[in-house]
Motif scaffolding. Structure first.
Motif: not given
Length: 384
Positions: A240-241, A243-246, A279-280, A383
């Protein structure tokens, strides 16, 4: 204000230390990848991956391990393989292997986190592929997958071009007079795809190591909770972390070191490392490649696989007493510089890197370069 500026300076020094520590390994890994891309084409690989058998999954894994370690490039190649007829399970096996079994990632983990993490990353990569294969075999959405093969991609659907050489065998291709220039172009492409991700990883790792108190990480990763609760929850929190660190597969190693030194469990850190594929920006890329239905399926399969693999590796290494007892003092280790092996290796590997950049600038093959750059710019739109 003075304290804030001092902390900023410390964070930048940390970021530089991470880049310095891993510089020569990146040159080594990108050089190997550049040679292999020049000798092997995606078309020749996809023709052998259409049935999804155990043998084909093993071949796809080997091909991935020898391929690029950039998550974006790996996703693009996976898309090409799948749309040219490769089975989904073999395409995903290639994707996992190309971001978890590559040599430069293992070396960077060895240098920053120790041999246990290097071994767990490579062994865990095989575990990932095995679990993913089982999950896909049991849940394969045939109708959705077939629709995705012909999905009309947004933005024109640029293809990934690794620019293989001409010739019947790899020896013939290597003897091609265009080989040095082509290898140099592939090498520069690797850097052009990855430098933003690496820079982001180093900066994020440096900033978080300085500005986020250990107590925050320890609370997030349930340091004081019993193992039966902490191990599975850490394996869920890690991805989860991520996913949002890109940040991509090599760029997230510095942040993984920060997480481990701040209280994250061994399996949680591994799950975080595996999760560079969800990641997103990449989840959005899967949506553009295949449509939202298959993208959601791929994202779900990858997440579940990463969590289960993180738990398995935690239990395995714990049973073997191989989990490091003490986390590295990441700030101390990365902000001390001397005339050690890192200095000399960086100096030695700077020479071929400079030659490859020079060769690429004066070489030919510009059409493939532009096509590849077009794909890269398209995929990195979200990105930044």
């Amino acid at each position: 204000m003075q304290t804030f500026l001092s902390d900023i300076g410390q964070a930048l020094l940390m970021a530089f230390g991470m880049a310095w520590k891993t510089g020569w390994t990146l040159v080594l890994g990108f050089s190997i990848s550049a040679v292999l891309q020049a000798l092997v084409s995606a078309d020749s690989i996809s023709a052998r991956l259409g049935k999804g058998t155990a043998k084909e999954i093993a071949f796809a894994s080997a091909a991935g391990a020898a391929s690029s370690s950039c998550s974006y490039a790996s996703a693009a190649i996976m898309r090409t393989l799948f749309k040219k007829g490769a089975a989904l399970v073999t395409s995903l096996a290639f994707l996992f292997a190309s971001t978890n079994l590559v040599i430069e990632l293992g070396i960077i983990l060895l240098l920053i986190l120790g041999w246990q993490f290097m071994a767990a990353e490579w062994i865990g990569g095989l575990v990932l592929i095995a679990i993913m294969s089982l999950v896909v075999k049991l849940t394969y959405p045939k109708k959705i997958a077939e629709e995705a093969r012909t999905h009309e991609e947004e933005g024109g659907g640029h293809q990934h071009h690794s620019m293989p050489l001409e010739g019947d065998t790899w020896r013939d291709r290597l003897k091609d007079p265009a080989a040095p220039g082509r290898i140099a172009q592939n090498f520069v492409m690797e850097w052009s795809m990855l430098w933003k991700d690496l820079l982001a990883g180093f900066l994020i790792g440096g900033i978080l190591s300085v500005f986020v108190p250990d107590a925050v990480w320890q609370a997030l990763f349930l340091v004081d909770a019993p193992a039966w609760l902490r191990v599975p929850l850490n394996a869920v929190i890690g991805p989860i972390i991520a996913i949002f660190t890109f940040v991509c597969s090599i760029g997230n190693v510095p942040l993984a070191a920060v997480l481990f030194s701040s209280g994250a469990s061994f399996g949680g850190v591994l799950a975080f490392l595996y999760a560079d594929l969800i990641i997103l920006p990449l989840l959005d890329a899967y949506r553009r490649y295949f449509g939202w239905k298959l993208a959601a399926y791929i994202g779900g399969v990858l997440f579940v696989t990463m969590v289960i693999s993180g738990i398995i590796m935690e239990l395995l290494f714990s049973a073997l007493s191989l989990i490091p007892e003490e986390a590295p003092d990441i700030q101390r280790d990365l902000t001390q510089f001397s005339l050690d092996y890192t200095f000399w290796l960086n100096l030695v590997f700077a020479v071929p890197a400079a030659w490859l950049f020079w060769k690429a600038l004066k070489g030919g093959g510009h059409q493939g370069d532009h096509e590849h750059a077009g794909h890269h710019d398209h995929d990195h739109g979200a990105h930044g």
